[in-house]
Write a protein that holds these residues in place. Structure first.
Motif, PDB file in Angstrom:
ATOM      1  N   ILE A  56    -144.924  24.121  17.895  1.00  0.00           N
ATOM      2  CA  ILE A  56    -144.599  24.352  19.301  1.00  0.00           C
ATOM      3  C   ILE A  56    -145.511  23.470  20.147  1.00  0.00           C
ATOM      4  CG2 ILE A  56    -144.584  26.046  21.181  1.00  0.00           C
ATOM      5  CD1 ILE A  56    -142.410  26.537  19.010  1.00  0.00           C
ATOM      6  N   ASN A  57    -144.899  22.740  21.078  1.00  0.00           N
ATOM      7  CA  ASN A  57    -145.638  21.882  21.988  1.00  0.00           C
ATOM      8  C   ASN A  57    -145.531  22.495  23.381  1.00  0.00           C
ATOM      9  OD1 ASN A  57    -146.776  19.719  23.402  1.00  0.00           O
ATOM     10  ND2 ASN A  57    -144.842  18.584  23.440  1.00  0.00           N
ATOM     11  N   ASP A  58    -146.634  23.091  23.850  1.00  0.00           N
ATOM     12  CA  ASP A  58    -146.556  23.884  25.086  1.00  0.00           C
ATOM     13  C   ASP A  58    -147.412  23.274  26.195  1.00  0.00           C
ATOM     14  OD1 ASP A  58    -146.418  25.745  27.076  1.00  0.00           O
ATOM     15  OD2 ASP A  58    -147.179  27.424  25.893  1.00  0.00           O
TER      16      ASP A  58
ATOM     17  N   ARG B  57    -144.369   5.733  28.986  1.00  0.00           N
ATOM     18  CA  ARG B  57    -143.508   5.511  30.157  1.00  0.00           C
ATOM     19  C   ARG B  57    -143.907   6.324  31.385  1.00  0.00           C
ATOM     20  NH1 ARG B  57    -137.374   5.579  27.525  1.00  0.00           N
ATOM     21  NH2 ARG B  57    -137.806   4.174  25.791  1.00  0.00           N
ATOM     22  N   LYS B  58    -145.108   6.893  31.397  1.00  0.00           N
ATOM     23  CA  LYS B  58    -145.464   7.774  32.510  1.00  0.00           C
ATOM     24  C   LYS B  58    -145.709   7.006  33.805  1.00  0.00           C
ATOM     25  CE  LYS B  58    -146.395  12.076  30.379  1.00  0.00           C
ATOM     26  NZ  LYS B  58    -147.350  13.032  29.811  1.00  0.00           N
ATOM     27  N   SER B  59    -145.614   7.737  34.922  1.00  0.00           N
ATOM     28  CA  SER B  59    -145.661   7.062  36.227  1.00  0.00           C
ATOM     29  C   SER B  59    -147.020   6.429  36.504  1.00  0.00           C
ATOM     30  CB  SER B  59    -145.260   8.021  37.337  1.00  0.00           C
ATOM     31  OG  SER B  59    -146.105   9.133  37.344  1.00  0.00           O
TER      32      SER B  59
ATOM     33  N   THR C  20    -140.204  18.753  32.184  1.00  0.00           N
ATOM     34  CA  THR C  20    -141.316  19.281  32.976  1.00  0.00           C
ATOM     35  C   THR C  20    -141.856  18.199  33.911  1.00  0.00           C
ATOM     36  OG1 THR C  20    -142.559  18.932  30.941  1.00  0.00           O
ATOM     37  CG2 THR C  20    -142.146  21.188  31.582  1.00  0.00           C
ATOM     38  N   ARG C  21    -141.067  17.143  34.104  1.00  0.00           N
ATOM     39  CA  ARG C  21    -141.458  16.110  35.066  1.00  0.00           C
ATOM     40  C   ARG C  21    -141.540  16.722  36.460  1.00  0.00           C
ATOM     41  NH1 ARG C  21    -140.946  10.898  33.725  1.00  0.00           N
ATOM     42  NH2 ARG C  21    -140.263  10.430  31.627  1.00  0.00           N
ATOM     43  N   PRO C  22    -142.363  16.115  37.344  1.00  0.00           N
ATOM     44  CA  PRO C  22    -142.569  16.680  38.681  1.00  0.00           C
ATOM     45  C   PRO C  22    -141.287  16.943  39.470  1.00  0.00           C
ATOM     46  CG  PRO C  22    -144.125  14.897  38.278  1.00  0.00           C
ATOM     47  CD  PRO C  22    -143.209  14.947  37.090  1.00  0.00           C
TER      48      PRO C  22
ATOM     49  N   GLY D 267    -150.718  13.124  33.657  1.00  0.00           N
ATOM     50  CA  GLY D 267    -149.655  13.249  34.663  1.00  0.00           C
ATOM     51  C   GLY D 267    -149.331  14.672  35.076  1.00  0.00           C
ATOM     52  N   PHE D 268    -149.939  15.643  34.445  1.00  0.00           N
ATOM     53  CA  PHE D 268    -149.655  17.048  34.785  1.00  0.00           C
ATOM     54  C   PHE D 268    -150.739  17.581  35.724  1.00  0.00           C
ATOM     55  CE2 PHE D 268    -146.923  16.451  31.203  1.00  0.00           C
ATOM     56  CZ  PHE D 268    -145.881  17.359  31.358  1.00  0.00           C
ATOM     57  N   GLY D 269    -150.547  17.368  37.028  1.00  0.00           N
ATOM     58  CA  GLY D 269    -151.536  17.785  38.010  1.00  0.00           C
ATOM     59  C   GLY D 269    -152.734  16.841  37.993  1.00  0.00           C
TER      60      GLY D 269
ATOM     61  N   VAL E  26    -141.059  21.723  19.070  1.00  0.00           N
ATOM     62  CA  VAL E  26    -140.244  22.042  20.244  1.00  0.00           C
ATOM     63  C   VAL E  26    -141.135  22.119  21.469  1.00  0.00           C
ATOM     64  CG1 VAL E  26    -138.727  23.743  21.321  1.00  0.00           C
ATOM     65  CG2 VAL E  26    -138.443  23.157  18.926  1.00  0.00           C
ATOM     66  N   ASP E  27    -140.750  21.359  22.495  1.00  0.00           N
ATOM     67  CA  ASP E  27    -141.494  21.275  23.753  1.00  0.00           C
ATOM     68  C   ASP E  27    -140.986  22.402  24.653  1.00  0.00           C
ATOM     69  OD1 ASP E  27    -142.709  20.517  26.131  1.00  0.00           O
ATOM     70  OD2 ASP E  27    -142.196  18.397  25.940  1.00  0.00           O
ATOM     71  N   THR E  28    -141.713  23.521  24.692  1.00  0.00           N
ATOM     72  CA  THR E  28    -141.290  24.657  25.502  1.00  0.00           C
ATOM     73  C   THR E  28    -142.497  25.514  25.860  1.00  0.00           C
ATOM     74  OG1 THR E  28    -139.731  26.517  25.668  1.00  0.00           O
ATOM     75  CG2 THR E  28    -140.853  26.250  23.546  1.00  0.00           C
TER      76      THR E  28
ATOM     77  N   VAL F 232    -149.970  10.241  18.982  1.00  0.00           N
ATOM     78  CA  VAL F 232    -149.431   9.794  20.263  1.00  0.00           C
ATOM     79  C   VAL F 232    -147.964  10.214  20.362  1.00  0.00           C
ATOM     80  CG1 VAL F 232    -151.040   7.913  20.782  1.00  0.00           C
ATOM     81  CG2 VAL F 232    -149.085   7.470  19.289  1.00  0.00           C
ATOM     82  N   ARG F 233    -147.606  10.760  21.513  1.00  0.00           N
ATOM     83  CA  ARG F 233    -146.240  11.232  21.764  1.00  0.00           C
ATOM     84  C   ARG F 233    -145.517  10.142  22.553  1.00  0.00           C
ATOM     85  NH1 ARG F 233    -143.733  13.603  26.046  1.00  0.00           N
ATOM     86  NH2 ARG F 233    -142.127  15.151  25.618  1.00  0.00           N
ATOM     87  N   VAL F 234    -144.499   9.540  21.930  1.00  0.00           N
ATOM     88  CA  VAL F 234    -143.895   8.341  22.513  1.00  0.00           C
ATOM     89  C   VAL F 234    -142.370   8.327  22.449  1.00  0.00           C
ATOM     90  CG1 VAL F 234    -145.933   6.966  21.866  1.00  0.00           C
ATOM     91  CG2 VAL F 234    -143.932   6.965  20.369  1.00  0.00           C
TER      92      VAL F 234
ATOM     93  N   ILE G  83    -154.938  19.584  20.626  1.00  0.00           N
ATOM     94  CA  ILE G  83    -155.218  19.682  22.063  1.00  0.00           C
ATOM     95  C   ILE G  83    -154.794  18.395  22.772  1.00  0.00           C
ATOM     96  CG2 ILE G  83    -157.066  21.403  21.886  1.00  0.00           C
ATOM     97  CD1 ILE G  83    -159.080  19.082  22.072  1.00  0.00           C
ATOM     98  N   ASP G  84    -154.488  18.513  24.051  1.00  0.00           N
ATOM     99  CA  ASP G  84    -153.891  17.406  24.805  1.00  0.00           C
ATOM    100  C   ASP G  84    -154.318  17.513  26.267  1.00  0.00           C
ATOM    101  OD1 ASP G  84    -152.137  15.761  26.264  1.00  0.00           O
ATOM    102  OD2 ASP G  84    -150.383  16.309  25.080  1.00  0.00           O
ATOM    103  N   PRO G  85    -154.897  16.420  26.855  1.00  0.00           N
ATOM    104  CA  PRO G  85    -155.339  16.494  28.255  1.00  0.00           C
ATOM    105  C   PRO G  85    -154.196  16.583  29.257  1.00  0.00           C
ATOM    106  CG  PRO G  85    -155.599  14.271  27.406  1.00  0.00           C
ATOM    107  CD  PRO G  85    -155.216  15.130  26.230  1.00  0.00           C
TER     108      PRO G  85
HETATM  109  C1  7PJ Z   1    -146.225  15.652  27.593  1.00  0.00           C
HETATM  110  C2  7PJ Z   1    -145.585  16.668  26.904  1.00  0.00           C
HETATM  111  C3  7PJ Z   1    -147.560  15.292  27.227  1.00  0.00           C
HETATM  112  C4  7PJ Z   1    -147.427  16.990  25.540  1.00  0.00           C
HETATM  113  C5  7PJ Z   1    -144.257  15.909  28.421  1.00  0.00           C
HETATM  114  C6  7PJ Z   1    -142.995  13.015  29.863  1.00  0.00           C
HETATM  115  C7  7PJ Z   1    -143.145  14.346  30.491  1.00  0.00           C
HETATM  116  N1  7PJ Z   1    -146.176  17.339  25.876  1.00  0.00           N
HETATM  117  N2  7PJ Z   1    -144.361  16.835  27.450  1.00  0.00           N
HETATM  118  N3  7PJ Z   1    -148.105  16.004  26.198  1.00  0.00           N
HETATM  119  N4  7PJ Z   1    -145.364  15.175  28.534  1.00  0.00           N
HETATM  120  N5  7PJ Z   1    -148.049  17.631  24.535  1.00  0.00           N
HETATM  121  O1  7PJ Z   1    -142.866  12.838  28.658  1.00  0.00           O
HETATM  122  O2  7PJ Z   1    -143.008  12.046  30.672  1.00  0.00           O
HETATM  123  O3  7PJ Z   1    -148.216  14.421  27.809  1.00  0.00           O
HETATM  124  S1  7PJ Z   1    -142.823  15.748  29.415  1.00  0.00           S
END
Ligand code: 7PJ
Length: 275
Positions: free
Chosen positions: A114-116, A220-222, A62-64, A189-191, A95-97, A254-256, A184-186
Motif C-alpha cells: 500500500i502506497n499511502d 514529471r512533477k511541477s 492526489t495532484r493539487p 510536491g505535497f504541501g 496500490v496508491d490509496t 524511485v517512483r516514475v 518512507i517518502d518525503p
Molecule cells: C507520490 C505518490 C509520491 C508516493 C503521487 C504524481 C502525484 N506516492 N503519489 N510518492 N506522488 N509514495 O505522481 O505526480 O511522490 S501522485
C-alpha cells in the motif's frame, strides 16, 4: 537492506524502480470502464517488461487540482487492474490509496503493498495494513491535496518531515507492522514549494538516517517544470536527473512514469557503485 511486501522480499542494495500505472479515465480516450481497465493492465505489463521492480496502481489522483473520487468509483477502477497485474506479473503490485476500504479490497485482490500519501493516518488505515503482510510506503504531506500548494510553511522542512516520518514508523511498528515492511517518502510536491522540495532533495540523507528504505517520487512533477520551463510531457530529462540525484543521495526506490529510461539511467549508478 530488505523490504518485505506480501510474498515478496525485495533487495534494496540495488536501486529499484516503481512504475506508475494510472487508472483515472481522464488520462485516456473515452472507451468505457472495461477499456480503461484493459489499457491500464496493458500499460502495467509493458512497464514490467521494461524492468519495473514494483507497479503502483492509482485510482484517485492526489495532484493539487484533482477532483476527489468516491470510494465506489475508486474500487471500480483499481481492483480489476490489481487482480490482473498480480496474476500476470512476478513483481509486487502496490496500490496508491489512503482509504482503508480500498486497502483491504486491494490486498484481498492480490496487492503486496500500500502506497499511502497520508502515511496511514486515516482512521482504520494502519489496521487495514497491519492485518496482513503487505508492505507500506509512508509519505509526508502537509495539508489536504486541494489546498496544500497554496502557501506551504515550515520552520525547518527537513527536520519536520523527518520527525513526522519517524513518528509514523513508530506508530506503525507499535500497531503491528514490522519495520522491514515500511518505506518512507518525503512527498515531493505535497504541501511543498520549490525551496522546500530542493531542500529535501539536497538533504535526503537526513531521511535515510531513519533506517528505512527511502522512496522518492519526482517524476514529471511541477517543481521540475518550474526549474526547466517545460510542460508535463517534456520533463523526461529533468525526471531522469532527479531520479539519479535521489539514488546518489541514498533513495532506494524511485517512483516514475518512464520506466525504461530510468532503468537505463540507474544501471550506470549501479555499475559505478559495484566497482
Ligand atoms: C507520490 C505518490 C509520491 C508516493 C503521487 C504524481 C502525484 N506516492 N503519489 N510518492 N506522488 N509514495 O505522481 O505526480 O511522490 S501522485
Amino acid at each position: 537492506m530488505l523490504f518485505r511486501c506480501g510474498t515478496y522480499t525485495l533487495d534494496c542494495s540495488r536501486p529499484l524502480v516503481m512504475g506508475i500505472v494510472n487508472t483515472t479515465p481522464d488520462s485516456f480516450s473515452d472507451g468505457g470502464q472495461f477499456a480503461h481497465a484493459e489499457i491500464a493492465v496493458q500499460h502495467g505489463l509493458e512497464l514490467a517488461e521494461q524492468g519495473a521492480d514494483i507497479l503502483d496502481v492509482g485510482g484517485e489522483s492526489t495532484r493539487p487540482d484533482a477532483v476527489p473520487v468516491s470510494l465506489e468509483e475508486e474500487l471500480r477502477r483499481v481492483i480489476p487492474v490489481v487482480e490482473a497485474l498480480a496474476t500476470k506479473t512476478q513483481i509486487p503490485v502496490s496500490v496508491d490509496t489512503y482509504k482503508p476500504e480500498v486497502m483491504q479490497a486491494a490486498i484481498a485482490a492480490g496487492a503486496s503493498m500500500i502506497n499511502d500519501v497520508f502515511a496511514l493516518t486515516q482512521p482504520g488505515a494502519l489496521e487495514a495494513v497491519a492485518a496482513g503482510n503487505a508492505g507500506v510506503c509512508l509519505m509526508h504531506c502537509q495539508g489536504a491535496p486541494q489546498t496544500m500548494q497554496l502557501d506551504p510553511h515550515y520552520d525547518d522542512v527537513v527536520r519536520e518531515v523527518r520527525e513526522f516520518l519517524r513518528m509514523r514508523v513508530q506508530a506503525c511498528e507499535a500497531g503491528g507492522i514490522a519495520r522491514d515492511r515500511i518505506l518512507i517518502d518525503p512527498g515531493f510536491g505535497f504541501g511543498k514549494n520549490r525551496a522546500h522540495n530542493l531542500a529535501l532533495l539536497h538533504d535526503l540523507g537526513a531521511l535515510t538516517e531513519l533506517g528505512q528504505p527511502v522512496l522518492v517520487g519526482l517524476s514529471r512533477k511541477s517543481v521540475l517544470g518550474r526549474l526547466t520551463g517545460n510542460g508535463v510531457n517534456e520533463r523526461l530529462h529533468a525526471s531522469l536527473a532527479a531520479a539519479v540525484i535521489s539514488v546518489m543521495k541514498g533513495a532506494r526506490i524511485v517512483r516514475v512514469h518512464d520506466v525504461q529510461a530510468t532503468v537505463d539511467a540507474l544501471k550506470i549508478i549501479t555499475a559505478v557503485e559495484d566497482l
